[in-house]
Each structure stands twice: as C-alpha cells, then as structure tokens.
Enzyme design. Sequence first.
Site, mmCIF file in Angstrom:
data_model
loop_
_atom_site.group_PDB
_atom_site.id
_atom_site.type_symbol
_atom_site.label_atom_id
_atom_site.label_comp_id
_atom_site.label_asym_id
_atom_site.label_seq_id
_atom_site.Cartn_x
_atom_site.Cartn_y
_atom_site.Cartn_z
ATOM 1 N N ASP A 333 0.869 -1.171 0.000
ATOM 2 C CA ASP A 333 0.000 0.000 0.000
ATOM 3 C C ASP A 333 0.914 1.232 0.000
ATOM 4 O O ASP A 333 2.087 1.134 0.363
ATOM 5 C CB ASP A 333 -0.891 -0.024 1.245
ATOM 6 C CG ASP A 333 -1.681 1.253 1.401
ATOM 7 O OD1 ASP A 333 -2.313 1.679 0.418
ATOM 8 O OD2 ASP A 333 -1.657 1.829 2.502
ATOM 9 N N ASP A 538 -1.775 -0.781 6.085
ATOM 10 C CA ASP A 538 -2.019 -0.243 7.428
ATOM 11 C C ASP A 538 -3.454 0.179 7.672
ATOM 12 O O ASP A 538 -3.857 0.370 8.813
ATOM 13 C CB ASP A 538 -1.108 0.964 7.675
ATOM 14 C CG ASP A 538 -1.566 2.174 6.864
ATOM 15 O OD1 ASP A 538 -1.674 2.047 5.627
ATOM 16 O OD2 ASP A 538 -1.827 3.224 7.463
ATOM 17 N N ASP A 542 -7.193 -1.729 3.536
ATOM 18 C CA ASP A 542 -6.226 -2.767 3.180
ATOM 19 C C ASP A 542 -6.612 -4.136 3.741
ATOM 20 O O ASP A 542 -6.023 -5.149 3.354
ATOM 21 C CB ASP A 542 -4.830 -2.411 3.708
ATOM 22 C CG ASP A 542 -4.281 -1.145 3.083
ATOM 23 O OD1 ASP A 542 -4.491 -0.958 1.873
ATOM 24 O OD2 ASP A 542 -3.659 -0.349 3.801
#
Length: 641
Positions: A333, A538, A542
């Site tokens: 990410d 995080d 996600d």
Amino acid sequence: MLYPQSFHKFTKEHTDTLAALVCGVLLFLGWFALHLGWLGLALLLLPAAYVIGGYESAREGMTTLIQEKELDVDLLMIVAALGAAALGLWRREYYLIIDGAILILIFAISGALEGYAMRRTEKSIRSLMSLTPDTARVVNQGGEETIPISQLQVGDEIVVKPGELIPTDGIIVSGYSTINQAAITGESLPIEKTIGEEVFAGTLNGYGALKLKVHKPAASSLIQRVIRLVEQAQTEAPPSQQFIEGFERGYARVIVIAGILLATLPPFIWGWNWETTIYRALTFLVVASPCALMAAIMPTLLSGIANGARQGILFKNGAQLEKIAKVRAIAFDKTGTLTTGQVRVSQVIAASNYTDADVLKVAAGLESSSEHPIAQAIVQAANDLVWVRASEVQAIPGQGIVGIANEHQVIVGNAAFVQQYVNKLPEKLLKVAPSLENQGKTVVWVAQGRRREDEYEVMGIIAIADMVRAEAAETIVRLRKLGIEQIVMITGDNQRTAESVAQTVGIDQVFAELLPEDKLDVIRSLQQKYQTVAMVGDGINDAPALAQASVGIAMGVAGSDVALETADIVLMADKLEKIASAMELGRRSQSIVKQNIVIALGFIALLLIGNFLGNVNLPIGVIGHEGSTVLVTLSGLRLLK
C-alpha cells in the site's frame, strides 16, 4: 534458602528435572547393590527408578492410547523398557533390568532437556508480560490515586514520572520526554515525545514527567494485543508440524507391527534364539521411534517467533514464519506504508523580494487557525520561526483560507483561488508548480496585500507532500536481493502521485485509484502467477487484501485495529526494513528445520542398520535415539540468538 512457596513453585516448574535426577540416583544405587550381590535391594531400587523416571511418559502414552486410540513414542519407550526388565528377570540376567532403567533415565533426561529448552523459548516470548505495571496513578479532583490497570476508563488522565514504565496506551496532554520503546518496537534509541503524541504501555519513560489521557481500554493496548497474539502463536501448529504429527501416528503403528514381526519371525527364518530376537525387537522399538523427528520443527519455529518479537516483528503463528520464507511477490500500500501517512512541507519557493521564511511565517499565522492536515504541516514547518497569528480568518472549503495579519490581508490556497486576488501569477512560480504537482505534491500559493486595498502580491509557493519513508527505497533493494520476483504498489490514491512515490522507492508496477475490492483482485491475480504473495498495509481499506494474501503484514503503530487483527505479521515499529529481516528469519528457520529433519532421519537409519547387524545394544540405542532428539531441539534454539 528456598521458602515453602518458592520451593513449591520450583518443584512445579522443574518436575521433569527432579524426576530424572531421582531416577538417576536410584539407578546408580540399584546398580551398586547388584554389583555387591544385594539382589533384594537392587530389585527394590530399580523398579522405583522405573516408576519415578517413567511415570510421566507412561501417563502421556496411556492418555493418548485411551482418549485418541493412538500409539505414541512415550508408550513405545515404556514397552521397550518393561520388555527389557521382563527379559532380564526371565533369563536371570539382571543387567537387562539395568538396560531398561537406563532407557527410562535417558528418556527422562531428554524430556527434562526438552522442557528446559521450551521453557527458555517461552520465557523469552512471555517476558512481554512483565513489561506493564499492575497499577496506574490517576489524576482526580483530590489529587492522585493509584488504581489497578483493569479499572482504568477511557478519558482518565494518568501521571507517569521519570524512569517509570508507562502503564497503558495514551495520548500526551502535558509534558515532554524521551521514551524507550525497544521492548515493543525493537528501536534501539529512545524517541522524543510531546503533547498530542501517542505512547504505548510497556515502554519506559525518560527524564520528563508526563500526563497522559487514556484513549482506549487497557485490554486493547498494543502490548496486550501482542501478548494475546503470542499466546495464540504458541498453541497453533503450523502445517509442517501438523504433517509430522499425522505422520507420527501412522509411523507408530508401523513400528508396533514391525516390532511384533521382529519378535516372532527371526527364530523361524534366520534361526535366532528367542532371547536375542526379543532383545533386538525391543532395541528396534527404541531406535525406530520418531522422537527427534517430532522435535525438528516446533522448537525452531517458536525460537524464530521469539527472535522476531525481540526485533519488533510479531508473527501470529509458526505457519507465517514458514510462509514468509516462500514469498515470491509482494504488494505495498502507499499511504501510511511506503509513506509516513502524515503530510509535511517538502519545499518552499519564494517570489522575488521575499524569503522562504517570509512565506512560511505569513502562511503559518493564517493556517494556525485551521485543523486541516495541510495547515498543520505548514505550522509545524514554521515551528522555529516567530510569526503573528492572523485574525478575521475565514476558510473557503476546497479553495483556501483568508485573514488579516500585521495589517495585511493574507491569502493561502490553490492557484485558482489566489488568482482571484492578484492580477498575474509570477512566471517563475508558474514554471515550477506543475513539476512539483507531477511529483505528487500539493502546491499552496501564498499572497498578501495592504488592508482595504486591492493590490495583492504573490509571496511564494509551498509544496506539501506525504513524505516517503526514509527506509522504503533500501527495503525494496533488499527484497530484490532476496530474490523477490515481483514488487508492486496498490493504492487508492491518484495515478500521478502513486507513480511519483513508486519511482522514488524503486517500484516498477503501480495499480492506482483502487477500491478495497480492487486491491483484493490484484492480490488474487498475483497469487495465480506467483502462488505465495505478501501484502503490506495499514488501513481499514487494506484489510481485505491483507486477509487474501498468503502473508498479510501490517504496520503496528500506524495500522488500524482492523488491519492489525487481519494481518499475519505485525511490524511493531512501522519500520519497513523489518520485512526483509522477517523474510531472512523465515528462510533461516526453514533451513534449520530441514537440517533437523535430515539429522533425525539419519540417526534413525544408522541405528536401525546397527541394530540388525547386532552392533547396537539397548543402552547405545537409547543414547543414540535420545541424543538425536536433544541435538535437534538445541539446534532449533539457535534462532534465539
């Protein structure tokens, strides 16, 4: 001197050691009595050695047989020892009783050593338990009151004095100090913390007194989540261990059947006498047992989990330590993972007749009245400057903010907004701004004019960016050196910003403007091509991708609760370089497991061959068998270093 309570605790923790010690003493006395011809005394001492040394193995073996209808190695050892004793009594060759007692003793010593090894691993992990104090000092109207941690409520304010352990997660509302977070995050240097920043239970306060506000229940603190996950990791067997345990059940049946055949057929086939036949069958039961094979995996993986915890890498179970060693592709990410997730001023460019400090001071005076992340970034950048707080501040959502400072009308906002007040934007800044935007940065224009006049002048521009983590590029390089075949970025951010960050850190493939379900699809497509795929993230968005990935890795400090619960591995210090460290640890653990399996099977093969050639008697077989078990257990503990 051991007091009764301490003695009770010691004996409870070291029952296996005490049993092995007493068994050894009784065996020696029995052998000595037999050597002096005191047969009656010997026949009292040796059975006592059998009972004390073999009780635990017999109990476990019978429990497995009765409850699970399965045979295990504990029962096989007891049968072999009793068989040797029976053969010795039948032939009046009492040294065979000694052989059986030696078998019991070495098996008991092996159990004690394995118990010690496992307690050492467990102690290394569970040292986390002692990191938090039992009480906290709560501020109330009457002063301070010390209460148990369990009674803390969200919203309570607590005081932490210099040198004390922080009792629970909280936000600093007063004070400034350095915090030693090594026990939680693995960071070797203390971190400076001040008002508005979060501190974690189990970390050590430095020289400053702090007042904290409890913002989550004590049971939800980072350290408590770590402890729960560690406890879970210790109880869950990874796939390789499950395979070995299943193999053991079938293998034990084969050993029993083979032992019965070896105890009955050789006199008819090879003309052996019955005493030799039974003795070789008993030795076979000992040397063919898969004790070392059973100890080849779990001590290694638990040691690896303990090692990772000390580095700030939390493996939720041994299966993830196995899987991360096999990762071939990894997806990152962007926001909060490759970047810090907190915007910062990256560049200030002043127009003619102004300095960078002039631009920052004017912008900070105006933005100090705003809670917007960009405003906070500008104020933080001007922290070392002296500026005047603006008055009559008015924010225009999506465009900018205006106000009055030092008798000047001040304007901060995007180019279109500022252009409403000035006749022309400076050519110098017009050329620079697009290149900054192409790098994924937000450009803020600053202008001012005389109060109640229409003459405004652009002072400069401020570039705002979500800063890339300092270790991100180095981490990508390390992962490529480790042989990771594909590294991609998956983000919900716009394509231009995503590509800018990817170029900075060295990632070639970018998937931008994705919804959570889109991230899930990317992970699935990577798994079709590379099988074992890791995902690092995080945020709540996600979580689906973290769950789908073969190995989900969450940022422990910046990560949301959903991401932390979903992930398989948590990086306690949000340090990306720990990903490569986790992979190296996983690969090292798998290498040690393979070495242990080779050692275990090699010993079994050598002892079986020696037994059939008649070169291995029962004590030597026991020493070889139990020695290999202790060897692979100690080999697994290498990962504690």
